[in-house]
Design a protein around this motif. Structure first.
Motif, short mmCIF file in Angstrom:
data_model
loop_
_atom_site.label_atom_id
_atom_site.label_comp_id
_atom_site.label_asym_id
_atom_site.label_seq_id
_atom_site.Cartn_x
_atom_site.Cartn_y
_atom_site.Cartn_z
N ASN A 124 0.55 -1.24 0.19
CA ASN A 124 0.04 0.50 0.24
C ASN A 124 0.93 1.29 0.20
OD1 ASN A 124 -2.42 -1.45 0.28
ND2 ASN A 124 -2.64 -1.08 1.73
N GLU A 125 1.94 1.18 0.79
CA GLU A 125 3.20 2.53 1.05
C GLU A 125 3.56 2.70 -0.47
OE1 GLU A 125 2.49 4.59 3.43
OE2 GLU A 125 3.46 5.71 2.18
N LEU A 126 4.20 1.16 -1.21
CA LEU A 126 4.84 2.36 -1.77
C LEU A 126 3.93 2.12 -3.26
CD1 LEU A 126 7.47 -1.58 -1.41
CD2 LEU A 126 8.04 1.75 -1.74
N LEU A 127 2.92 2.20 -3.35
CA LEU A 127 1.29 1.71 -4.43
C LEU A 127 1.26 3.25 -4.22
CD1 LEU A 127 -0.94 -0.39 -4.61
CD2 LEU A 127 0.43 0.20 -6.81
N ARG A 128 0.91 4.60 -3.23
CA ARG A 128 0.98 5.72 -2.33
C ARG A 128 2.19 6.04 -3.42
NH1 ARG A 128 0.83 9.75 1.25
NH2 ARG A 128 2.97 8.33 1.88
N ARG A 129 3.58 5.42 -3.11
CA ARG A 129 4.75 6.38 -3.37
C ARG A 129 4.81 6.17 -5.17
NH1 ARG A 129 9.21 6.20 1.36
NH2 ARG A 129 7.02 6.70 3.45
N GLY A 130 3.72 5.53 -5.45
CA GLY A 130 4.01 5.21 -7.38
C GLY A 130 5.10 3.92 -8.02
N ILE A 131 4.91 3.44 -7.19
CA ILE A 131 5.32 2.04 -7.58
C ILE A 131 4.22 1.35 -8.26
CG2 ILE A 131 7.37 -0.16 -6.96
CD1 ILE A 131 8.41 2.92 -6.99
N GLY A 132 4.51 0.53 -8.73
CA GLY A 132 3.28 -0.61 -9.31
C GLY A 132 3.64 -2.11 -8.89
N VAL A 133 2.80 -2.49 -7.62
CA VAL A 133 2.91 -3.42 -6.85
C VAL A 133 1.80 -4.23 -7.52
CG1 VAL A 133 2.89 -4.17 -5.00
CG2 VAL A 133 3.54 -2.31 -5.29
N LEU A 134 2.15 -5.54 -7.87
CA LEU A 134 0.84 -6.46 -7.94
C LEU A 134 0.84 -7.50 -6.36
CD1 LEU A 134 -0.59 -7.24 -10.91
CD2 LEU A 134 1.11 -8.26 -11.96
N TYR A 135 -0.70 -8.18 -7.09
CA TYR A 135 -0.56 -8.88 -5.78
C TYR A 135 -1.38 -10.34 -6.31
CZ TYR A 135 -3.44 -10.76 -1.90
OH TYR A 135 -4.09 -11.45 -1.87
N LEU A 136 -0.51 -11.25 -5.93
CA LEU A 136 -0.67 -12.93 -6.47
C LEU A 136 -0.35 -13.73 -5.28
CD1 LEU A 136 1.89 -14.37 -8.60
CD2 LEU A 136 0.78 -15.18 -6.64
#
Ligand code: ZN
Length: 248
Positions: A124-136
Motif C-alpha cells: 500500500n505504501e509503495l503504491l502510494r509512492r508511485g511504485i507498481g505492486v502487483l498482488y498475486l
C-alpha cells in the motif's frame, strides 16, 4: 458551483489518458521530409498504478487488510518489532534497493503472525509512492494458471503480467502445494519459471508464506535458493498466535 474538484492524479484529472503533441506522419516537400505533429492520446503514468490498485481491491483479501498501514502494525514481540523496522527500511530505501541483487523481502510464519498485514502495508505504501505492486494470491493464481497451462497464448499472457510487474507481492507462497508430504510438481515448475525470470531480470518480490526459507529450499532447491538470495538480509520468520498461546 464553485466547488474545487480534487483529483487523485493532477496530470490527467483522473481520465487516465493525456493528449500529447507528437509526430503523426512525415511529409515530403521539395525532397525534404518534414514531420507533421498532431494530438495523440496516451495512457497517463497513473494508469498502471490504478490497475494494480484495482487488482488488490478486487482480490480475495479482506477489506480489513486492504487499507492496512505500517503504523497500525503493533509489534507484540521482538521478532515483530524487527519485522516492522525491516518493512520501514525497505519502503524508505526501495528506490535504491530495487536495483540491487538482494532487492526482495520475505516474511514467513503461521496464520495470525502478522505477515499478511506487513506485506500488504508495504505494498500500500509503495503504491502510494508511485511504485507498481502487483498482488498475486498464490492459491488462486495457481488454480488459474493450471487451467490454461495447455493454452500457450493464455498461459504466457497471464504469466507475463507476473513476470514483468515492477514489484510482485506473492501472498501465501506454496499454500496448498504440499499434500501428504509431497510437493506439487507442476506448481513447482510454474513458480520456478516465474521466480527465475524475476531473479535474472533483478525484479523484486515481496513474499509471505507459512513456510520458512529453509523449507522452501527443501521443496524445490532451484526456486527456494533463488528466493533466499533475492531476500538475503531481509527475511524474518515470525511466530504466530497459536504458538504464543501454547507457550503460555
Ligand atoms: Zn494520471
Amino acid at each position: 458551483m464553485n466547488k474545487t474538484q480534487t483529483f487523485e492524479c493532477e496530470i490527467c484529472k483522473d481520465a487516465e489518458f493525456i493528449v500529447v503533441n507528437k509526430p503523426i506522419y512525415t511529409e515530403k516537400e521539395n525532397g525534404i521530409s518534414k514531420e507533421i505533429y498532431g494530438p495523440v492520446a496516451e495512457p497517463c503514468k497513473c494508469r498502471e498504478l490504478k490497475y494494480y490498485k484495482r487488482i488488490l481491491e478486487g482480490s480475495g483479501i479482506s477489506e480489513v487488510f486492504q487499507s492496512k498501514t505500517i503504523r497500525e502494525y503493533i509489534p507484540k514481540n521482538d521478532k515483530q518489532k524487527q519485522s516492522k523496522a525491516m518493512a520501514i527500511e525497505y519502503i524508505n530505501n526501495f528506490h535504491i534497493i530495487r536495483s540491487q541483487r538482494n532487492n526482495s523481502l520475505g516474511i514467513t510464519g503461521q496464520p495470525g503472525s502478522g505477515k499478511t498485514h506487513l506485506t500488504i502495508a508495504i505494498s500500500n505504501e509503495l503504491l502510494r509512492r508511485g511504485i507498481g505492486v502487483l498482488y498475486l494470491q498464490y492459491r488462486e493464481v495457481m488454480t488459474q494458471l493450471k487451467q490454461v497451462i495447455n493454452d500457450d497464448e493464455q498461459y504466457q499472457m497471464q504469466m507475463n503480467r507476473f513476470k514483468s510487474a515492477p514489484l510482485l507481492l506473492i501472498d501465501d507462497l506454496f499454500k496448498g502445494a504440499i499434500r501428504d508430504g509431497k510437493v506439487n510438481e507442476s506448481e513447482m515448475r510454474i513458480m520456478f519459471e516465474l521466480i527465475n525470470h524475476r531473479y535474472l531480470k533483478q525484479l523484486p518480490v515481496l513474499v509471505s508464506s507459512e513456510y520458512n526459507i529453509n523449507k522452501m529450499i527443501d521443496f524445490d532447491d532451484a526456486t527456494g535458493s533463488r528466493i533466499a538470495e533475492m531476500c538475503k538480509g531481509r527475511t524474518i520468520d515470525l511466530i504466530g498466535k497459536e504458538l504464543n498461546h501454547r507457550m503460555i
